[in-house]
Write an enzyme that holds these catalytic residues in place. Structure first.
Site, short mmCIF file in Angstrom:
data_model
loop_
_atom_site.label_atom_id
_atom_site.label_comp_id
_atom_site.label_asym_id
_atom_site.label_seq_id
_atom_site.Cartn_x
_atom_site.Cartn_y
_atom_site.Cartn_z
N THR A 168 41.58 56.15 -4.41
CA THR A 168 41.49 55.86 -2.99
C THR A 168 40.34 54.91 -2.68
O THR A 168 39.22 55.07 -3.19
CB THR A 168 41.31 57.16 -2.20
OG1 THR A 168 42.43 58.00 -2.42
CG2 THR A 168 41.18 56.87 -0.70
N GLU A 169 40.60 53.94 -1.82
CA GLU A 169 39.59 52.98 -1.39
C GLU A 169 39.42 53.06 0.13
O GLU A 169 40.27 53.63 0.82
CB GLU A 169 40.00 51.56 -1.80
CG GLU A 169 40.08 51.38 -3.30
CD GLU A 169 40.39 49.95 -3.73
OE1 GLU A 169 40.32 49.68 -4.94
OE2 GLU A 169 40.71 49.12 -2.86
N SER B 161 47.02 55.77 1.47
CA SER B 161 48.45 56.00 1.26
C SER B 161 49.15 54.81 0.63
O SER B 161 50.31 54.92 0.21
CB SER B 161 49.12 56.34 2.60
OG SER B 161 48.62 57.56 3.11
N PHE C 280 38.45 60.97 -10.27
CA PHE C 280 39.67 60.16 -10.20
C PHE C 280 39.48 59.10 -9.12
O PHE C 280 39.48 59.41 -7.93
CB PHE C 280 40.84 61.08 -9.87
CG PHE C 280 42.20 60.45 -9.90
CD1 PHE C 280 42.82 60.15 -11.10
CD2 PHE C 280 42.90 60.19 -8.72
CE1 PHE C 280 44.10 59.60 -11.13
CE2 PHE C 280 44.16 59.65 -8.74
CZ PHE C 280 44.77 59.35 -9.95
N GLU D 25 45.78 63.30 -1.84
CA GLU D 25 46.84 63.25 -2.86
C GLU D 25 48.22 63.13 -2.23
O GLU D 25 49.20 63.72 -2.72
CB GLU D 25 46.72 64.44 -3.81
CG GLU D 25 45.38 64.41 -4.55
CD GLU D 25 45.25 65.44 -5.64
OE1 GLU D 25 46.28 65.82 -6.22
OE2 GLU D 25 44.11 65.86 -5.91
N GLY E 255 40.13 87.13 16.47
CA GLY E 255 39.65 86.88 17.82
C GLY E 255 38.37 86.07 17.80
O GLY E 255 38.22 85.13 17.02
N THR F 214 36.36 63.33 -5.31
CA THR F 214 35.90 64.65 -5.73
C THR F 214 35.25 64.56 -7.11
O THR F 214 35.75 63.87 -7.99
CB THR F 214 37.07 65.63 -5.77
OG1 THR F 214 37.65 65.72 -4.46
CG2 THR F 214 36.62 67.00 -6.22
N SER G 172 51.08 64.78 4.30
CA SER G 172 52.37 65.43 4.55
C SER G 172 53.44 64.40 4.88
O SER G 172 54.60 64.54 4.47
CB SER G 172 52.23 66.44 5.69
OG SER G 172 51.44 67.55 5.30
#
Length: 383
Positions: free
Chosen positions: A126-127, A132, A123, A363, A339, A159, A366
């Site tokens: 994004t560049e 965003s 897909f 994608e 731990g 991806t 938040s």
């Protein structure tokens, strides 16, 4: 909403769970350590037909409903989020877009091969300078006198980028803004198309992630998905499914974290008794269990709406926002319960934390999810 799984869904969930345990978990830490692509898991996904789970039956897929799909994604996320990434991009972002918006010829060209896994999808939205803000993307597709298009641009953090056979690429065919963006189905063996793998990631280290470089890639008019100017609409619709996928994967990571915490706390002894008997350890486990249930219910709610044909964009954003942040909290608690051992890669805790971290970024971060939720509830755009 009926929150009980049907007998069919329970059977599928059990099969997916067994697959994750048998195929994904044994190699997850080694693949992560070596940044090794999970080729054996991909072969098993092909054999089991999972790469065609949601593709319509007329094209060789299973035609599964959204909840069945998310049950698969959750179990893949629990087993190894790297393998989950292959499936969610291939099915949730690319095959789904072709099934919804493709012509009969495009569907026949790509979906049967995608259903068997002969062809994987990636897909390309994004560049390097536009994540965003996809409406500002600069990749360009110029129509030629013969009706073909010549595409030039770069895409980043893609991806399946170097293993895919088809790339769904968004490129500008018109003026500025989202209305000038179109979508193209680009064969990755086209002249001028190159994929450069990205290594050294914090998490998802065995996932195939690449930069795509398109240098005057020529495609025919039949490569245009939808009409000119539909690209951003197609991409954003695909991201609704992508956000459900990321939410489900995050639920799987949180489940893996909870399982690891409980197992370790029951076997590790301090102060003369298993650490599971110490109240502050129980607090970490309890907080994670509550987060997990809430994240899963939000995710299933989005799937339920999608399965009923009702709007689910808002539900998908809520699920992604909560589940991704919850997965980070769960994995961090898992490290804390372990731990010092949580800080070395002999144990799964550190990998879970690193794999969870990226889910709040791609994608839609938040922060973007909060803007989308706020805009949906108030009717006022924050952009």
């Amino acid at each position: 909403m009926d929150l009980r799984l049907s007998d069919e869904h329970r059977a599928l969930r059990s099969a997916f769970h067994e697959f994750a345990d048998a195929v994904l978990r044994p190699d997850a830490i080694r693949n992560d350590r070596e940044e090794r692509f999970p080729a054996e898991a991909l072969a098993a996904l092909r054999t089991n037909g999972y790469l065609g789970l949601t593709i319509p039956t007329q094209f060789g897929g299973s035609g599964a409903d959204p909840l069945s799909y998310l049950l698969l994604i959750e179990e893949l996320g629990r087993g190894d989020a790297n393998v989950r990434s292959i499936v969610s991009v291939h099915l949730g972002l690319v095959a789904g877009a072709i099934a919804r918006h493709g012509t009969a010829a495009q569907q026949q060209q790509w979906l049967p091969k995608m259903a068997t896994g002969e062809v994987l999808g990636c897909f390309g939205l994004t560049e390097p300078d536009h994540g965003s803000d996809p409406a500002g993307l600069t990749s360009r597709a110029v129509r030629q006198p013969d009706g073909s298009y010549r595409i030039t641009g770069r895409k980043i953090f893609i991806t399946n980028g170097s293993v895919a056979g088809v790339a769904l690429v968004m490129a500008r065919t018109g003026g500025p803004g989202g209305s000038g963006v179109s979508a193209f189905l680009v064969p990755t063996d086209a002249a001028g198309f190159a994929a450069r793998p990205i290594h050294g990631k914090l998490g998802l280290r065995s996932c195939d992630t690449a930069e795509l470089v398109l240098e005057a890639v020529s495609v025919g008019p039949e490569a245009l998905l939808g009409d000119e100017g539909d690209g951003l609409r197609i991409a954003l619709r695909a991201l609704d499914d992508g956000r459900m996928s990321i939410a489900a994967s995050s639920v799987g990571i949180a489940q893996a974290a909870l399982d690891a915490m409980v197992d370790y706390a029951g076997s590790r002894t301090q102060f003369g008794k298993p650490i599971a008997g110490h109240q502050l350890v129980q607090e970490l486990i309890a907080d994670t269990a509550v987060d997990l249930d809430a994240a899963r219910l939000l995710t299933w709610q989005a799937a339920d709406l999608a399965g009923r044909g009702e709007p689910y964009t808002l539900a998908a954003s809520k699920a992604k926002l909560f589940a991704t942040e919850a997965a980070i909290r769960a994995a961090d608690n898992c490290v804390q319960v372990h731990g010092g051992y949580g800080y070395v890669d002999e144990y799964i805790a550190g990998k879970l934390l690193r794999d969870a971290r990226v889910a709040t970024l791609y994608e839609g971060t938040s922060q973007i999810q909060k803007l989308l939720i706020g805009r949906a509830l108030t009717g006022v755009s924050a952009f």
